[in-house]
Scaffold this active site. Structure first.
Site, PDB file in Angstrom:
ATOM      1  N   TYR A   1     -14.377  12.526  -5.903  1.00  0.00           N
ATOM      2  CA  TYR A   1     -13.141  12.126  -6.310  1.00  0.00           C
ATOM      3  C   TYR A   1     -12.314  13.310  -6.976  1.00  0.00           C
ATOM      4  O   TYR A   1     -11.074  13.436  -6.780  1.00  0.00           O
ATOM      5  CB  TYR A   1     -13.615  11.286  -7.720  1.00  0.00           C
ATOM      6  CG  TYR A   1     -12.684  11.258  -8.693  1.00  0.00           C
ATOM      7  CD1 TYR A   1     -11.262  10.488  -8.208  1.00  0.00           C
ATOM      8  CD2 TYR A   1     -12.547  11.564  -9.978  1.00  0.00           C
ATOM      9  CE1 TYR A   1     -10.529  10.297  -9.119  1.00  0.00           C
ATOM     10  CE2 TYR A   1     -11.759  11.410 -10.869  1.00  0.00           C
ATOM     11  CZ  TYR A   1     -10.396  10.840 -10.637  1.00  0.00           C
ATOM     12  OH  TYR A   1      -9.579  10.487 -11.258  1.00  0.00           O
TER      13      TYR A   1
ATOM     14  N   SER B   1     -26.197   2.923 -22.652  1.00  0.00           N
ATOM     15  CA  SER B   1     -27.119   3.922 -22.742  1.00  0.00           C
ATOM     16  C   SER B   1     -26.269   5.488 -22.850  1.00  0.00           C
ATOM     17  O   SER B   1     -25.165   5.550 -22.548  1.00  0.00           O
ATOM     18  CB  SER B   1     -27.345   3.976 -20.991  1.00  0.00           C
ATOM     19  OG  SER B   1     -27.822   2.838 -20.421  1.00  0.00           O
TER      20      SER B   1
ATOM     21  N   ASP C   1       0.773  -1.327   0.034  1.00  0.00           N
ATOM     22  CA  ASP C   1       0.155   0.031  -0.079  1.00  0.00           C
ATOM     23  C   ASP C   1       0.927   1.298  -0.124  1.00  0.00           C
ATOM     24  O   ASP C   1       1.937   1.313   0.660  1.00  0.00           O
ATOM     25  CB  ASP C   1      -0.774  -0.126   1.095  1.00  0.00           C
ATOM     26  CG  ASP C   1      -1.968   0.807   1.226  1.00  0.00           C
ATOM     27  OD1 ASP C   1      -3.289   0.327   1.211  1.00  0.00           O
ATOM     28  OD2 ASP C   1      -1.845   2.176   1.136  1.00  0.00           O
TER      29      ASP C   1
ATOM     30  N   ALA D   1      -1.491   5.560  -7.989  1.00  0.00           N
ATOM     31  CA  ALA D   1      -2.474   4.688  -7.179  1.00  0.00           C
ATOM     32  C   ALA D   1      -3.454   5.508  -6.708  1.00  0.00           C
ATOM     33  O   ALA D   1      -3.275   6.767  -5.893  1.00  0.00           O
ATOM     34  CB  ALA D   1      -1.421   4.037  -5.981  1.00  0.00           C
TER      35      ALA D   1
ATOM     36  N   ARG E   1     -16.860  14.895 -25.224  1.00  0.00           N
ATOM     37  CA  ARG E   1     -15.454  14.644 -24.145  1.00  0.00           C
ATOM     38  C   ARG E   1     -14.303  14.633 -25.182  1.00  0.00           C
ATOM     39  O   ARG E   1     -14.159  14.393 -26.386  1.00  0.00           O
ATOM     40  CB  ARG E   1     -15.678  13.470 -23.473  1.00  0.00           C
ATOM     41  CG  ARG E   1     -16.696  13.265 -22.674  1.00  0.00           C
ATOM     42  CD  ARG E   1     -16.384  14.285 -21.321  1.00  0.00           C
ATOM     43  NE  ARG E   1     -17.427  14.327 -20.417  1.00  0.00           N
ATOM     44  CZ  ARG E   1     -18.353  15.183 -20.324  1.00  0.00           C
ATOM     45  NH1 ARG E   1     -18.537  16.195 -21.216  1.00  0.00           N
ATOM     46  NH2 ARG E   1     -19.389  14.997 -19.296  1.00  0.00           N
TER      47      ARG E   1
HETATM   48  N1  NAD Z   1      -8.476   6.379 -16.805  1.00  0.00           N
HETATM   49  C1  NAD Z   1      -8.928   7.658 -16.998  1.00  0.00           C
HETATM   50  O1  NAD Z   1      -9.371   8.091 -17.708  1.00  0.00           O
HETATM   51  C2  NAD Z   1      -8.252   8.623 -15.899  1.00  0.00           C
HETATM   52  C3  NAD Z   1      -8.635  10.014 -16.028  1.00  0.00           C
HETATM   53  C4  NAD Z   1      -8.187  11.121 -15.171  1.00  0.00           C
HETATM   54  C5  NAD Z   1      -7.324  10.784 -14.073  1.00  0.00           C
HETATM   55  N2  NAD Z   1      -7.071   9.412 -13.729  1.00  0.00           N
HETATM   56  C6  NAD Z   1      -6.123   8.875 -12.617  1.00  0.00           C
HETATM   57  O2  NAD Z   1      -5.138   8.331 -13.204  1.00  0.00           O
HETATM   58  C7  NAD Z   1      -4.794   7.130 -12.382  1.00  0.00           C
HETATM   59  C8  NAD Z   1      -4.693   5.795 -12.828  1.00  0.00           C
HETATM   60  O3  NAD Z   1      -6.051   5.418 -13.353  1.00  0.00           O
HETATM   61  P1  NAD Z   1      -6.331   4.250 -13.976  1.00  0.00           P
HETATM   62  O4  NAD Z   1      -7.661   4.388 -14.714  1.00  0.00           O
HETATM   63  O5  NAD Z   1      -5.046   3.263 -14.363  1.00  0.00           O
HETATM   64  O6  NAD Z   1      -7.145   3.375 -12.368  1.00  0.00           O
HETATM   65  P2  NAD Z   1      -6.584   1.816 -12.187  1.00  0.00           P
HETATM   66  O7  NAD Z   1      -7.762   1.603 -11.097  1.00  0.00           O
HETATM   67  O8  NAD Z   1      -6.495   0.962 -13.270  1.00  0.00           O
HETATM   68  O9  NAD Z   1      -5.267   1.903 -11.290  1.00  0.00           O
HETATM   69  C9  NAD Z   1      -5.173   2.245 -10.224  1.00  0.00           C
HETATM   70  C10 NAD Z   1      -4.048   1.502  -9.455  1.00  0.00           C
HETATM   71  O10 NAD Z   1      -3.832   1.850  -8.095  1.00  0.00           O
HETATM   72  C11 NAD Z   1      -3.799   0.652  -7.129  1.00  0.00           C
HETATM   73  N3  NAD Z   1      -4.175   1.333  -5.958  1.00  0.00           N
HETATM   74  C12 NAD Z   1      -5.067   1.936  -5.364  1.00  0.00           C
HETATM   75  N4  NAD Z   1      -5.115   2.462  -4.209  1.00  0.00           N
HETATM   76  C13 NAD Z   1      -3.684   2.069  -3.746  1.00  0.00           C
HETATM   77  C14 NAD Z   1      -3.045   2.066  -2.662  1.00  0.00           C
HETATM   78  N5  NAD Z   1      -3.407   2.789  -1.455  1.00  0.00           N
HETATM   79  N6  NAD Z   1      -1.812   1.495  -2.553  1.00  0.00           N
HETATM   80  C15 NAD Z   1      -1.160   0.548  -3.652  1.00  0.00           C
HETATM   81  N7  NAD Z   1      -2.068   0.840  -4.816  1.00  0.00           N
HETATM   82  C16 NAD Z   1      -3.147   1.281  -4.914  1.00  0.00           C
HETATM   83  C17 NAD Z   1      -4.891  -0.229  -7.618  1.00  0.00           C
HETATM   84  O11 NAD Z   1      -4.712  -1.430  -7.343  1.00  0.00           O
HETATM   85  C18 NAD Z   1      -4.712  -0.128  -9.164  1.00  0.00           C
HETATM   86  O12 NAD Z   1      -3.810  -0.945  -9.753  1.00  0.00           O
HETATM   87  C19 NAD Z   1      -5.582   7.307 -11.118  1.00  0.00           C
HETATM   88  O13 NAD Z   1      -5.034   8.312 -10.050  1.00  0.00           O
HETATM   89  C20 NAD Z   1      -6.940   8.163 -11.818  1.00  0.00           C
HETATM   90  O14 NAD Z   1      -7.146   9.026 -10.707  1.00  0.00           O
HETATM   91  C21 NAD Z   1      -7.391   8.496 -14.831  1.00  0.00           C
END
Ligand code: NAD
Length: 322
Positions: A139, A202, A53, A72, A217
């Protein structure tokens, strides 16, 4: 020059793709992920993996690291509305612990995944970084709080940091594509219809002030996004916190995306019109001028059909493996 980087959340979608890009650029990568939403098999071959973590990052961070790329987090907007405490705890509390561990270990370079959700309902599009930040859900608020925390850390303790505010990330690269559970992003949801896992897509609202009435978007290929992270590592300067939007600067409506998926997959993709969802702005399009100017970023995979084709290939590959 090659370096050693900690990638938090590197078993997730975006973190896995960035980890792969770091390896391809000759860097050493340690992925720290607790696998709450990530997948062990998404960690690219060649990276070391620590299942743990971010709150315990101090156990693994030491002065041998050149920087941290911090992905994360929890990122489900709807869940954040009903369980805000979960988002403050993990996204804000987790990052506070990570920053403390970095300070302790003397690791002074950070690239953070921020989001367009920090802006909320925009007054003007394309959205520039100086636009008001009024997130409409916990969020976005948690990510904005982290941005503020990083600004203070840079000013007080000499951190060199870049926050990248992603718009809609899509597509796939290497072993990573979108497979969030539950899925809330438009392209993978439409692809579930093409796969027969969902009867129809949807469309939430068709009375927005946009050309076809559906939300618009800005979709960005995850590999273009990864390029920006490597450039951000180079741009980070001690004592400064740079914030850059990452998008293509072009908007596509929900109906345009559905039509593109029809063309790419050959599936008819039935639609069901549903009421608007609260807090969904009509149009979210990035100005990427700052990322181009300050990072030297030049996205090259803006074509929506190409983004969808990569996502479709990944979706089919995962289905074959299951
Ligand atoms: N995917 C998008 O379109 C998007 C858009 C804007 C911002 N983001 C940001 O990008 C980042 C990655 O997004 P994603 O789509 O890859 O999400 P994801 O859920 O696929 O990846 C997040 C990862 O973080 C890990 N994680 C969460 N909490 C943790 C902790 N406390 N300790 C260790 N590991 C932890 C999860 O297991 C996961 O592997 C995030 O911070 C998200 O907010 C994503």
């Amino acid at each position: 020059m090659s370096g050693k980087y900690l990638v938090t959340g590197g078993a997730g979608y975006v973190g896995g793709v960035v980890a792969q890009h770091l390896l391809e650029a000759g860097h050493e990568v340690v992925v720290l992920d607790n696998l709450t939403t990530g997948f062990r098999e998404g960690v690219p071959a060649g990276a070391s993996f620590v299942e743990g973590d971010i709150r315990d990052a101090g156990k693994w961070l030491d002065g041998s690291f050149d920087g941290v790329l911090h992905f994360a987090a929890f990122s489900q907007v709807g869940e954040s509305v009903v369980k805000p405490e979960k988002y403050w705890d993990n996204n804000v509390g987790g990052t506070m612990a990570l920053l403390g561990a970095m300070r302790e270990a003397g690791v002074r370079r950070l690239v953070f995944s921020s989001t367009a959700a920090t802006y909320g309902e925009p007054e003007q599009v394309p959205i520039v970084e100086s636009a008001p930040t009024r997130p409409t859900n916990p969020y976005g608020a948690s990510k904005l709080a982290v941005d503020h925390m990083i600004t203070g850390e840079a000013a007080a303790h000499g951190l060199g940091a870049v926050s990248l505010r992603y718009f809609n990330v899509a597509g796939a690269y290497g072993e990573q594509g979108e497979r969030h559970d539950p899925e809330s992003h438009l392209i993978p949801l439409i692809l579930q219809v093409a796969q027969g896992k969902r009867e129809a897509i949807s469309v939430f609202g068709e009375d927005y002030p946009t050309p076809d009435g559906t939300c618009v978007r800005d979709y960005i290929h995850v590999a273009d996004l990864a390029d920006a992270h490597l450039l951000a590592l180079k741009a980070a300067r001690s004592g400064e916190h740079l914030i850059c939007n990452l998008g293509n600067g072009e908007g596509f409506s929900v109906r345009q995306v559905i039509e593109t998926v029809r063309q790419v997959t050959g599936h008819p993709i039935p639609e069901v019109v549903a009421p608007r969802r609260g807090g969904d702005p009509a149009t979210l399009v990035a100005s990427a001028a700052a990322a181009r100017e300050k990072l030297g970023w030049n996205p090259s995979r803006a074509d929506l059909a190409g983004i969808v084709a990569d996502a479709w290939e990944f979706t089919q590959k995962i289905a074959r493996e299951q």
